[in-house]
Enzyme design. Sequence first.
Site, PDB file in Angstrom:
ATOM      1  N   ASN A   9       0.862  -1.178   0.000  1.00 34.18           N
ATOM      2  CA  ASN A   9       0.000   0.000   0.000  1.00 34.18           C
ATOM      3  C   ASN A   9       0.900   1.230   0.000  1.00 34.18           C
ATOM      4  O   ASN A   9       1.478   1.573   1.022  1.00 34.18           O
ATOM      5  CB  ASN A   9      -0.906  -0.013   1.241  1.00 34.18           C
ATOM      6  CG  ASN A   9      -1.756   1.244   1.334  1.00 34.18           C
ATOM      7  OD1 ASN A   9      -1.809   2.040   0.389  1.00 34.18           O
ATOM      8  ND2 ASN A   9      -2.415   1.427   2.472  1.00 34.18           N
ATOM      9  N   LYS A  11       0.039   4.285  -0.346  1.00 42.15           N
ATOM     10  CA  LYS A  11      -0.619   5.486   0.176  1.00 42.15           C
ATOM     11  C   LYS A  11      -0.374   6.653  -0.808  1.00 42.15           C
ATOM     12  O   LYS A  11      -0.337   6.418  -2.014  1.00 42.15           O
ATOM     13  CB  LYS A  11      -0.134   5.769   1.598  1.00 42.15           C
ATOM     14  CG  LYS A  11      -0.227   4.504   2.475  1.00 42.15           C
ATOM     15  CD  LYS A  11      -0.028   4.720   3.932  1.00 42.15           C
ATOM     16  CE  LYS A  11      -0.203   3.390   4.668  1.00 42.15           C
ATOM     17  NZ  LYS A  11      -0.155   3.513   6.107  1.00 42.15           N
ATOM     18  N   HIS A  95      -9.510   1.416   4.636  1.00 47.14           N
ATOM     19  CA  HIS A  95      -8.251   1.564   5.368  1.00 47.14           C
ATOM     20  C   HIS A  95      -8.475   2.499   6.557  1.00 47.14           C
ATOM     21  O   HIS A  95      -9.284   3.432   6.482  1.00 47.14           O
ATOM     22  CB  HIS A  95      -7.170   2.119   4.431  1.00 47.14           C
ATOM     23  CG  HIS A  95      -5.812   2.079   5.051  1.00 47.14           C
ATOM     24  ND1 HIS A  95      -5.379   3.040   5.934  1.00 47.14           N
ATOM     25  CD2 HIS A  95      -4.817   1.167   4.953  1.00 47.14           C
ATOM     26  CE1 HIS A  95      -4.154   2.718   6.337  1.00 47.14           C
ATOM     27  NE2 HIS A  95      -3.790   1.591   5.765  1.00 47.14           N
ATOM     28  N   GLU A  97      -6.880   4.903   7.625  1.00 45.49           N
ATOM     29  CA  GLU A  97      -6.687   6.325   7.304  1.00 45.49           C
ATOM     30  C   GLU A  97      -7.945   6.899   6.652  1.00 45.49           C
ATOM     31  O   GLU A  97      -8.292   8.056   6.866  1.00 45.49           O
ATOM     32  CB  GLU A  97      -5.444   6.490   6.418  1.00 45.49           C
ATOM     33  CG  GLU A  97      -4.166   6.320   7.241  1.00 45.49           C
ATOM     34  CD  GLU A  97      -2.997   5.712   6.497  1.00 45.49           C
ATOM     35  OE1 GLU A  97      -2.982   5.740   5.258  1.00 45.49           O
ATOM     36  OE2 GLU A  97      -2.083   5.188   7.186  1.00 45.49           O
ATOM     37  N   GLU A 167      -5.579  -4.646  10.458  1.00 45.64           N
ATOM     38  CA  GLU A 167      -4.555  -3.623  10.673  1.00 45.64           C
ATOM     39  C   GLU A 167      -4.853  -2.890  11.976  1.00 45.64           C
ATOM     40  O   GLU A 167      -5.656  -1.931  11.980  1.00 45.64           O
ATOM     41  CB  GLU A 167      -4.552  -2.624   9.523  1.00 45.64           C
ATOM     42  CG  GLU A 167      -4.226  -3.244   8.181  1.00 45.64           C
ATOM     43  CD  GLU A 167      -3.589  -2.224   7.242  1.00 45.64           C
ATOM     44  OE1 GLU A 167      -2.544  -2.537   6.684  1.00 45.64           O
ATOM     45  OE2 GLU A 167      -4.126  -1.114   7.094  1.00 45.64           O
ATOM     46  N   GLY A 173       2.446   2.579  10.835  1.00 42.78           N
ATOM     47  CA  GLY A 173       3.383   3.689  10.694  1.00 42.78           C
ATOM     48  C   GLY A 173       4.081   4.056  11.989  1.00 42.78           C
ATOM     49  O   GLY A 173       4.704   5.112  12.097  1.00 42.78           O
ATOM     50  N   SER A 213       3.391  -1.935  10.342  1.00 47.10           N
ATOM     51  CA  SER A 213       4.840  -2.009  10.569  1.00 47.10           C
ATOM     52  C   SER A 213       5.442  -3.365  10.186  1.00 47.10           C
ATOM     53  O   SER A 213       6.347  -3.861  10.870  1.00 47.10           O
ATOM     54  CB  SER A 213       5.175  -1.645  12.018  1.00 47.10           C
ATOM     55  OG  SER A 213       4.755  -0.325  12.296  1.00 47.10           O
TER      56      SER A 213
END
Length: 255
Positions: A9, A11, A95, A97, A167, A173, A213
């Site tokens: 991904n 992003k 996701h 985000e 996730e 991150g 991660s």
Amino acid sequence: MRLPFIAANWKMFKTVHESVVFVKELRLLVKDVEEVEIVIAPPFTAIHAAAEAARNTNIGVAGQDVYWERDGAFTGEIAPGMIKEAGAEYVIIGHSERRRLFGETDAIVNRKVVAALAAGLTPIACIGETLEERERNETLAVLDRQIKDGFDQLTAEQMAELVVAYEPVWAIGTGRTATAAQAGEAHAHIRSRLRQWFGADAADRCHVIYGGSVKPDNIRELLVEPDVDGALVGGASLEVKSFADIVSRSRRAAV
Ligand code: 13P
């Protein structure tokens, strides 16, 4: 048997040019890897060029989001058929985000999953708890709600084709990977709910991959967990050698 499924991904990183350079290098690095499903998710602008560069290889391409309507007056949105025509076979949906920064709910995730499936795309549907939810011991309840509402009305056959990405938001991150035991527990729970709500065949065929991660040096221990079928990789997928390492280290891992 579920082959390991490893997806990048990117992003909001990489131009068209950078994406093509990456795919050309990756192609060579993973050309002999047959027993791993490999997918990259570039920004919308690079889907077509990346898919052209990946044509006739073992690398698939995904969108990072999609709208649920086929067409219409929805300025700025992209329809499932559009990313499919551009060369994507998969699409990331829900996701964290998107959920956190753009207000996506389980109901929205559900509409997107249904629309993606209808267009012949394989959804990579993301679920996972925040740190606060984990600390309040709500992890499994949050996963239950995301599965129940996000995958509402899917048939067993559709569920079998889905890729579910677990996730944990606190691991994204942050460099703080879930331990193999934490991932294993969440994945086993997800699999048992899929079995309960969609049947044994769907639960056995559905890929449940881990994201947060993931790096070349922790992919193996994660894949040892029987219900961890692969990874959705963010930061470590931006550099081609590191992503290719993750792919290579996923081979012959027990799944
Ligand atoms: P990182 O691998 O950078 O933690 O990102 C994970 C992720 O969000 C993949 O979708």
